[in-house]
Design a protein around this motif. Sequence first.
Motif, mmCIF file in Angstrom:
data_model
loop_
_atom_site.group_PDB
_atom_site.id
_atom_site.type_symbol
_atom_site.label_atom_id
_atom_site.label_comp_id
_atom_site.label_asym_id
_atom_site.label_seq_id
_atom_site.Cartn_x
_atom_site.Cartn_y
_atom_site.Cartn_z
ATOM 1 N N UNK A 32 77.099 -23.237 -2.525
ATOM 2 C CA UNK A 32 77.808 -23.683 -1.597
ATOM 3 C C UNK A 32 79.348 -23.713 -1.621
ATOM 4 N N UNK A 33 80.189 -23.054 -1.326
ATOM 5 C CA UNK A 33 81.789 -23.170 -1.762
ATOM 6 C C UNK A 33 82.381 -23.319 -0.314
ATOM 7 N N UNK A 34 82.553 -24.767 -0.064
ATOM 8 C CA UNK A 34 83.359 -25.058 1.357
ATOM 9 C C UNK A 34 84.675 -24.380 1.354
ATOM 10 N N UNK A 35 85.431 -24.453 0.236
ATOM 11 C CA UNK A 35 86.624 -24.134 0.227
ATOM 12 C C UNK A 35 86.574 -22.477 0.449
ATOM 13 N N UNK A 36 86.009 -21.669 -0.186
ATOM 14 C CA UNK A 36 86.011 -20.341 0.252
ATOM 15 C C UNK A 36 85.734 -20.245 1.555
ATOM 16 N N UNK A 59 80.548 -12.475 -1.788
ATOM 17 C CA UNK A 59 81.636 -13.607 -1.300
ATOM 18 C C UNK A 59 80.949 -14.738 -0.964
ATOM 19 N N UNK A 60 81.392 -15.929 -1.536
ATOM 20 C CA UNK A 60 80.755 -17.312 -1.356
ATOM 21 C C UNK A 60 80.951 -17.680 -0.015
ATOM 22 N N UNK A 61 81.980 -16.993 0.573
ATOM 23 C CA UNK A 61 82.300 -17.539 2.036
ATOM 24 C C UNK A 61 81.330 -16.731 3.152
ATOM 25 N N UNK A 62 80.363 -15.722 2.674
ATOM 26 C CA UNK A 62 79.897 -15.038 3.553
ATOM 27 C C UNK A 62 78.417 -15.452 3.895
ATOM 28 N N UNK A 63 77.789 -15.824 4.750
ATOM 29 C CA UNK A 63 76.634 -16.202 4.996
ATOM 30 C C UNK A 63 75.516 -15.120 4.549
ATOM 31 N N UNK A 64 75.610 -13.953 4.729
ATOM 32 C CA UNK A 64 74.955 -12.895 4.530
ATOM 33 C C UNK A 64 74.707 -12.711 2.958
ATOM 34 N N UNK A 65 75.723 -12.915 2.166
ATOM 35 C CA UNK A 65 75.766 -13.056 0.856
ATOM 36 C C UNK A 65 75.056 -14.229 0.178
ATOM 37 N N UNK A 66 75.267 -15.315 0.711
ATOM 38 C CA UNK A 66 74.922 -16.697 0.357
ATOM 39 C C UNK A 66 73.267 -16.667 0.337
ATOM 40 N N UNK A 67 72.610 -16.096 1.170
ATOM 41 C CA UNK A 67 71.325 -15.812 0.879
ATOM 42 C C UNK A 67 70.985 -15.356 -0.358
ATOM 43 N N UNK A 68 71.487 -14.214 -0.907
ATOM 44 C CA UNK A 68 71.276 -13.557 -2.042
ATOM 45 C C UNK A 68 71.529 -14.662 -3.076
#
Length: 343
Positions: A277-281, A51-60
Amino acid sequence: MSGTTESAPEGNTEYGRKPFKRSKSHFADRITADGRDGWPVEPGRYRLVVSRACPWASRALASRRLLGLEDAISLAVVDPLQDDRSWRFTLDPDDRDPVLGIRFLHEAYDKRETGYPGGVSVPAIVDIPSGELVTNDFQQITLDFATEWSALHREGAPDLYPEALREEMAEVIEGVFRDVNNGVYRAGFATTQYDYELAYEDVFRRLDALSARLADRRYLVGDHLTEADIRLFTTLVRFDAVYHGHFKCNRNKITEDPVLWAYARDLYQTPGVGDTVDFDHIKRHYYEVHTGINPTQIVPAGPDLSGWLEPHGRERLGGSPFGDGTPPPPPPADEVIPGGPQA
């Protein structure tokens, strides 16, 4: 991510309070070069679900982009809004992931362990041939991307986990995780004033220390971008948009700390980081899914995001984002985020 990796409050013997506690990853198999857990590194075999909303997923997401693993491990992006059936693939035609053929991420979890009672979290890596979940260990996935997947890195990929710096990185990463990455959640989901104020104090004590550390150095550890910076960035980039108001971490915004604001802009403007980074999501997930905190589900119109592209001036501190390496190429066309720094 909320409703997934976060657990219900657990008991605390002191005063009977029940602070927020994050669940450990239940599926901690590793995909390694030698396949010692039964999952060998193979190009095209696995699918990264985020999920682009999730900080943990954003690391990946950032690690995959920086290392050039797009062709080696494909990407599935879920809807930022969940329902009681878990993360869903409603961004894809027919509401199904086109590779895995599933409508909900829990289907991959169920193939791995029937009746699994825990939450369905992202990031998750799924074995495409079997459709089974391999791992949801968000702490380990990116470390393995940096090390076990090295034979598939792009030419010029940065060393995100330098062996000579790992001891120092471990100390920095632990403090960032405990007090910042997880600290904002402890504040946001606190059920007592006492627990909220403890978390609030931890968040800003650590942010103040990080600001002091970064005042005369461009990156947290060493002279180029590493895993430590990625882990801090994913919280900083969400701070003013979500954590300041939604999670009540409101002593000050990141934009009001000159050092952290310049540092965050520097990373956002780095190819391979800000373009994930997706600020909308981000905003829609937190404000619409966390109905216990925001029952109206109204998504704030602000803050103004234009400042993320303003000059940061951090080059004067020396160092370079990629060390002896090179920037990644632009993201694949189907992964470009509208309004991002490289869109």
